[in-house]
Design a protein around this motif. Structure first.
Motif, short mmCIF file in Angstrom:
data_model
loop_
_atom_site.label_atom_id
_atom_site.label_comp_id
_atom_site.label_asym_id
_atom_site.label_seq_id
_atom_site.Cartn_x
_atom_site.Cartn_y
_atom_site.Cartn_z
N LYS A 58 0.84 -1.21 0.00
CA LYS A 58 0.00 0.00 0.00
C LYS A 58 0.87 1.25 0.00
O LYS A 58 0.56 2.22 -0.69
N GLY A 59 1.95 1.23 0.76
CA GLY A 59 2.85 2.39 0.78
C GLY A 59 3.49 2.63 -0.57
O GLY A 59 3.63 3.78 -1.00
N TYR A 60 3.87 1.55 -1.27
CA TYR A 60 4.45 1.71 -2.60
C TYR A 60 3.43 2.28 -3.57
O TYR A 60 3.75 3.16 -4.37
N ASN A 61 2.19 1.80 -3.49
CA ASN A 61 1.14 2.33 -4.37
C ASN A 61 0.87 3.79 -4.07
O ASN A 61 0.68 4.60 -5.00
N LEU A 62 0.84 4.16 -2.80
CA LEU A 62 0.63 5.57 -2.45
C LEU A 62 1.77 6.44 -2.96
O LEU A 62 1.55 7.56 -3.42
N ARG A 63 2.99 5.93 -2.88
CA ARG A 63 4.13 6.72 -3.37
C ARG A 63 4.07 6.92 -4.87
O ARG A 63 4.33 8.01 -5.37
N THR A 64 3.69 5.88 -5.62
CA THR A 64 3.58 6.04 -7.07
C THR A 64 2.44 7.00 -7.44
O THR A 64 2.57 7.79 -8.37
N ILE A 65 1.34 6.93 -6.69
CA ILE A 65 0.24 7.87 -6.94
C ILE A 65 0.67 9.29 -6.63
O ILE A 65 0.32 10.23 -7.35
N GLU A 66 1.45 9.48 -5.57
CA GLU A 66 1.94 10.81 -5.21
C GLU A 66 2.88 11.37 -6.28
O GLU A 66 2.81 12.55 -6.63
N ILE A 67 3.72 10.53 -6.84
CA ILE A 67 4.62 10.97 -7.92
C ILE A 67 3.81 11.36 -9.16
O ILE A 67 4.09 12.39 -9.80
N ALA A 68 2.81 10.57 -9.49
CA ALA A 68 1.96 10.89 -10.64
C ALA A 68 1.21 12.20 -10.41
O ALA A 68 1.08 13.02 -11.32
N ARG A 69 0.74 12.42 -9.17
CA ARG A 69 0.03 13.67 -8.85
C ARG A 69 0.96 14.87 -9.00
O ARG A 69 0.57 15.91 -9.55
N LYS A 70 2.20 14.75 -8.57
CA LYS A 70 3.16 15.86 -8.73
C LYS A 70 3.44 16.14 -10.20
O LYS A 70 3.56 17.30 -10.60
N ASN A 71 3.55 15.08 -11.00
CA ASN A 71 3.78 15.27 -12.44
C ASN A 71 2.59 15.98 -13.09
O ASN A 71 2.77 16.87 -13.93
N TYR A 72 1.38 15.59 -12.70
CA TYR A 72 0.19 16.24 -13.26
C TYR A 72 0.09 17.70 -12.82
O TYR A 72 -0.33 18.55 -13.60
N GLN A 73 0.48 17.99 -11.59
CA GLN A 73 0.47 19.39 -11.14
C GLN A 73 1.49 20.21 -11.92
O GLN A 73 1.23 21.37 -12.27
N PHE A 74 2.66 19.62 -12.21
CA PHE A 74 3.66 20.33 -13.01
C PHE A 74 3.15 20.59 -14.42
O PHE A 74 3.31 21.70 -14.95
#
Length: 121
Positions: A58-74
């Motif tokens: 779950k932590g790994y999935n949350l981290r990948t989702i967080e990275i994708a969210r940062k990319n989308y914000q950029f």
């Protein structure tokens, strides 16, 4: 009559202690209880490792989702910059449809002052 025979008839044999008779009534022997406790400890250990694995996944999935969210914000900020450039005054003034417009002779501006942001003299 013999005294030992009378004691044996009543069911109280003085040779056997109470601890031995109680031990004979146990459902599990000491060895079986030890093996059972080791088995339960082993099962709890396996369950603990399973729970750790689930939480790590779950932590790994949350981290990948967080990275994708940062990319989308950029990407969103880049798109906002492009929109601001397209709507800027110089782009509008230099466009082909703005050249056909009439020029303003005496412009009048409406200035609104916000009392919270202006300094009092």
């Amino acid at each position: 009559m013999n005294a030992n025979l009378l004691v044996m008839k009543t069911g109280n044999i003085p040779f056997f202690t109470g601890r031995k008779t109680n031990r004979e009534n146990y459902l599990l022997s000491i060895r079986e209880a030890y093996i059972l406790s080791l088995g339960l400890i082993g099962l709890l250990g396996i369950y603990y490792v399973f729970v750790l694995n689930v939480n790590a996944t779950k932590g790994y999935n949350l981290r990948t989702i967080e990275i994708a969210r940062k990319n989308y914000q950029f990407e969103e900020s880049l798109l906002n910059i492009r929109i601001a450039e397209a709507q800027s005054l110089t782009t509008l003034a230099n466009s082909s449809f703005a050249s056909g417009m009439q020029q303003i002779e005496n412009p009048k501006y409406l200035v609104l002052k916000d009392s919270l942001y202006t300094y009092k003299k």
